[in-house]
Write a protein that holds these residues in place. Structure first.
Motif, PDB file in Angstrom:
ATOM      1  N   GLN A  85       0.833  -1.206   0.000  1.00  0.00           N
ATOM      2  CA  GLN A  85       0.000   0.000   0.000  1.00  0.00           C
ATOM      3  C   GLN A  85       0.868   1.257   0.000  1.00  0.00           C
ATOM      4  O   GLN A  85       0.558   2.242  -0.679  1.00  0.00           O
ATOM      5  N   VAL A  86       1.962   1.205   0.769  1.00  0.00           N
ATOM      6  CA  VAL A  86       2.899   2.339   0.786  1.00  0.00           C
ATOM      7  C   VAL A  86       3.490   2.536  -0.612  1.00  0.00           C
ATOM      8  O   VAL A  86       3.573   3.661  -1.111  1.00  0.00           O
ATOM      9  N   ALA A  87       3.865   1.434  -1.262  1.00  0.00           N
ATOM     10  CA  ALA A  87       4.440   1.524  -2.603  1.00  0.00           C
ATOM     11  C   ALA A  87       3.431   2.108  -3.590  1.00  0.00           C
ATOM     12  O   ALA A  87       3.798   2.920  -4.451  1.00  0.00           O
ATOM     13  N   GLN A  88       2.161   1.731  -3.449  1.00  0.00           N
ATOM     14  CA  GLN A  88       1.136   2.277  -4.330  1.00  0.00           C
ATOM     15  C   GLN A  88       0.937   3.773  -4.089  1.00  0.00           C
ATOM     16  O   GLN A  88       0.723   4.533  -5.032  1.00  0.00           O
ATOM     17  N   GLU A  89       0.990   4.182  -2.817  1.00  0.00           N
ATOM     18  CA  GLU A  89       0.864   5.613  -2.499  1.00  0.00           C
ATOM     19  C   GLU A  89       2.023   6.414  -3.093  1.00  0.00           C
ATOM     20  O   GLU A  89       1.859   7.558  -3.493  1.00  0.00           O
ATOM     21  N   LEU A  90       3.199   5.804  -3.139  1.00  0.00           N
ATOM     22  CA  LEU A  90       4.392   6.520  -3.594  1.00  0.00           C
ATOM     23  C   LEU A  90       4.637   6.411  -5.095  1.00  0.00           C
ATOM     24  O   LEU A  90       5.558   7.060  -5.597  1.00  0.00           O
ATOM     25  N   SER A  91       3.832   5.615  -5.787  1.00  0.00           N
ATOM     26  CA  SER A  91       4.075   5.474  -7.231  1.00  0.00           C
ATOM     27  C   SER A  91       3.830   6.808  -7.923  1.00  0.00           C
ATOM     28  O   SER A  91       2.821   7.478  -7.703  1.00  0.00           O
ATOM     29  N   GLY A  92       4.789   7.212  -8.719  1.00  0.00           N
ATOM     30  CA  GLY A  92       4.695   8.469  -9.438  1.00  0.00           C
ATOM     31  C   GLY A  92       5.037   9.692  -8.601  1.00  0.00           C
ATOM     32  O   GLY A  92       4.879  10.814  -9.062  1.00  0.00           O
ATOM     33  N   GLU A  93       5.476   9.506  -7.389  1.00  0.00           N
ATOM     34  CA  GLU A  93       5.819  10.617  -6.496  1.00  0.00           C
ATOM     35  C   GLU A  93       7.325  10.648  -6.266  1.00  0.00           C
ATOM     36  O   GLU A  93       8.012   9.648  -6.449  1.00  0.00           O
ATOM     37  N   ASP A  94       7.798  11.784  -5.833  1.00  0.00           N
ATOM     38  CA  ASP A  94       9.187  11.899  -5.412  1.00  0.00           C
ATOM     39  C   ASP A  94       9.281  11.343  -3.998  1.00  0.00           C
ATOM     40  O   ASP A  94       8.781  11.949  -3.049  1.00  0.00           O
ATOM     41  N   MET A  95       9.869  10.180  -3.841  1.00  0.00           N
ATOM     42  CA  MET A  95       9.902   9.497  -2.545  1.00  0.00           C
ATOM     43  C   MET A  95      10.613  10.312  -1.474  1.00  0.00           C
ATOM     44  O   MET A  95      10.315  10.203  -0.298  1.00  0.00           O
ATOM     45  N   HIS A  96      11.530  11.160  -1.889  1.00  0.00           N
ATOM     46  CA  HIS A  96      12.293  11.939  -0.919  1.00  0.00           C
ATOM     47  C   HIS A  96      11.418  12.939  -0.164  1.00  0.00           C
ATOM     48  O   HIS A  96      11.777  13.377   0.921  1.00  0.00           O
TER      49      HIS A  96
END
Length: 144
Positions: free
Chosen positions: A103-114
């Motif tokens: 779920q965390v990976a899905q939230e961060l997809s397409g985002e700047d993880m930093h």
């Protein structure tokens, strides 16, 4: 009384010359101006980012709690018959943690993880600790 003092004994200030509830004319904000539209856009973007950050913090806390529960469960292994049951239960808990990480990976997809790394760093470490303890306990059951 001196010349600077009014009838109440207090010195009069510059802003006391203006009526208190009077609004200045001509200073109304036009909600359709390009500047206001740009700020509205920035507001929506920041609200969305803050909402995502809060969701990630919640997921992070859930991962940390489940990882700690798995670690505490693995600390309870005392006997051989009890061990298989505890290892099975901890495997189920770790699967739940894996789902939360997805779920965390899905939230961060397409985002700047930093931008969001502070929200998720500690839970990843706690999950790794739980996984290592599980693998060590699991390995000890088969090796000796």
């Amino acid at each position: 009384m001196s010349n600077k003092e009014g009838s109440g004994g207090f010195r009069k200030r510059k802003h006391d010359n203006f009526p208190h509830n009077q609004r200045r004319e001509g200073k109304d904000v036009n909600s359709s101006s390009p500047v206001m539209l740009a700020f509205k856009s920035f507001q929506q973007e920041l609200d969305a980012r803050h909402d995502k950050y809060e969701r990630l913090v919640k997921l992070s806390r859930d991962i940390t709690v489940e990882s700690k529960r798995t670690i505490f469960l693995l600390h309870r292994i005392t006997s051989a018959p009890d061990m298989e049951e505890i290892l099975t239960e901890s495997e189920i808990k770790l699967d739940g943690v894996r789902q939360k990480i997805l779920q965390v990976a899905q939230e961060l997809s397409g985002e700047d993880m930093h931008q969001f790394h502070r929200a998720i760093t500690t839970d990843i470490l706690k999950k790794q600790e739980g996984k290592l303890k599980f693998e060590r306990k699991h390995l000890n059951t088969y090796v000796g």
